[in-house]
Design an enzyme around this catalytic site. Sequence first.
Site, PDB file in Angstrom:
ATOM      1  N   HIS A 168       0.804  -1.218   0.000  1.00  0.00           N
ATOM      2  CA  HIS A 168       0.000   0.000   0.000  1.00  0.00           C
ATOM      3  C   HIS A 168       0.839   1.271   0.000  1.00  0.00           C
ATOM      4  CE1 HIS A 168       0.323  -0.174   4.540  1.00  0.00           C
ATOM      5  NE2 HIS A 168       0.405   1.126   4.354  1.00  0.00           N
ATOM      6  N   ASP A 171       0.153  -7.599   1.468  1.00  0.00           N
ATOM      7  CA  ASP A 171       0.593  -6.210   1.593  1.00  0.00           C
ATOM      8  C   ASP A 171       2.117  -6.099   1.567  1.00  0.00           C
ATOM      9  OD1 ASP A 171       0.234  -3.476   1.718  1.00  0.00           O
ATOM     10  OD2 ASP A 171       0.098  -3.417   3.909  1.00  0.00           O
ATOM     11  N   SER A 187       4.852   2.700   7.894  1.00  0.00           N
ATOM     12  CA  SER A 187       4.433   1.577   7.069  1.00  0.00           C
ATOM     13  C   SER A 187       5.580   1.077   6.194  1.00  0.00           C
ATOM     14  CB  SER A 187       3.277   2.017   6.172  1.00  0.00           C
ATOM     15  OG  SER A 187       2.299   1.038   6.072  1.00  0.00           O
TER      16      SER A 187
END
Length: 474
Positions: free
Chosen positions: A114, A144, A217
Site C-alpha cells: 500500500h 501487503d 508503514s
Amino acid sequence: MQTLKRSMAAMVALLALSLTAVARAELPDFTQLVEKASPAVVNISTTQKVPDQVASGQMPDLEGLPPMFRDFIERSMPRGQGGQRPPRGAQREAQSLGSGFIISDDGYVLTNNHVVADADEIVVRLSDRSEHKAKLIGADARSDVALLKIDAKGLPTLKFGDSDKLKVGEWVLAIGSPFGFDHSVTAGIVSAKGRSLPNENYVPFIQTDVAINPGNSGGPLLNLQGEVVGINSQIFTRSGGFMGLSFAIPIDVAMNVADQLKKGGKVSRGWLGVVIQEVSKDLAESLGLDKPAGALVAQLVQDGPAAKGGLQVGDVILSLNGQAINESADLPHLVGGMKPGDKASLDVFRDGSRKTLNMSIGSLPDEEDEVAAMEGQGAERSSNSLGLTVSDLSADQRKTLDIKGGVVIKDVQDGPAAMIGLRPGDVITHLNNRQVDSAKAFSDIAKALPKGKSVSMRVLRQGRASFITFKLGD
C-alpha cells in the site's frame, strides 16, 4: 549510637543503588542495535497523478465510520502540492511517504504494497541522504508486501530472524519515518501472535504495542538481536494515530512472498475452496464437540480441492497436517502457506466422530475468479460498500422462517454492515425497498445502492423482523 545510625543510612543508600542498578540491568539497551540497523532502513516517497479534486485536499466524509483497521499511508487521500486549484478535469501530482529496508547489498528493498500502490514514480532515500529511483519488481495485495530494486551496490542490509520463534512479551523495536521524521525509533513488546485482521485472511499478524504512525508503514520490526522479525503494516485506531495496537507481517511470510515476486513477479498460494466460519460454544454443543474449536465448513466450491477430497458442508476441520486449528482463522494461514499440489491430511469431525481426509491443495485464484467460483452456488461476496458475505437460504430455512426468499449472512467485515450491527446468521429479505430473492439479487442491488442517502434493510434475527437504515459515504 550516632555511628550505628550512619552505618544504617549508608547500608540503605547502598541497597537503593543496588536495586536501581538491577532495575536498569533488566531494561534493554537499544543503542547499539539502532546504530547497526538504521543504515539499512530507507525512506520511500511516491508520486502519483491524481484528479484535481483529490490532489487539492478534499477529504471524504469520515464521520460516523466505525473503528477499523486503516493503512498508515492513506492511499485514497494523497497530499497535494501547490496552492491554487487547477482547472476541473486537470491532474496534479500527489506524494505519499513510507518506509522500507534493504534486504540485499545489490539494491533489493522490501516495503508494503500500500506504500507504493498506483505510484507513477518511487524514490528511495538512503540513510546517507542519497536518492534513487526504484523499480517495482512485484507487489502482492493479499499480504501487503512489495519488492523494489534500486541501482546501487555494496549497500548495508539487515539480518533476518525467525518470526515463528517470537514469544509474547518479547521486546521489539521499530525504525521508520512517521509523518516524514526519518529514522525514528520506537520500542515495545509483542502483544500477541497469529492475529487475523478483517480482509486479511492469509497473514498471521504479529500484534505489538510499539508506537506506529503514518509513515512507519513498510519499516522493519526488530528483535533484541537486531534481526528483522516483521514488517510494520497496520494499526487499529479511532483517531487515525497510534492507540497501542500495531500489526506487523511476519518476516517469514514476507520473504516467501518476496522470493516469489523476484522469481516470477507474482505469488501463488494454496487453496482448498471452502467457506468457513468460527465454531461458537453453542455450535460446538449442537455438533457434539467437547469445546469450541476448528473451522466449520459452511460452503464448498464446486469441483474445488476440498469437494474433490471428500469434505462436506457441516464438517469441522480440527487439524491440517497435524497442526491444530484452534480458531477458524488458523486454516487460511496454514493453507495459504502451502504450495499448489502439496498433500494435505485433514482431521475432520463429522456426525459425532472424527475421521481423516487426504487431498491435494489447489492454487488460490484471483479474487475475482474466487468470487466467480462461488456464483451459482448460492454464495456472493458483496461489494466493499457493505462488507457482507451472504448465501441463499435452504428450503428448510425458508420453511422454518415462512418466507419465500432472502439471504443469510455468512460473514461481516468492516463497513456499514458492521456499523449497524449485522451479524452472521441474520436473514435479509429486503434491501433498498426491493425484495431479495437470492444471493445474486442481493449482490446486484448492493452494487447499485445510492451514496449519501438513507437506505433501508429488512432483517430477520431469531425470527423477529425489523427495518434498519444506513447511509453509504460519498
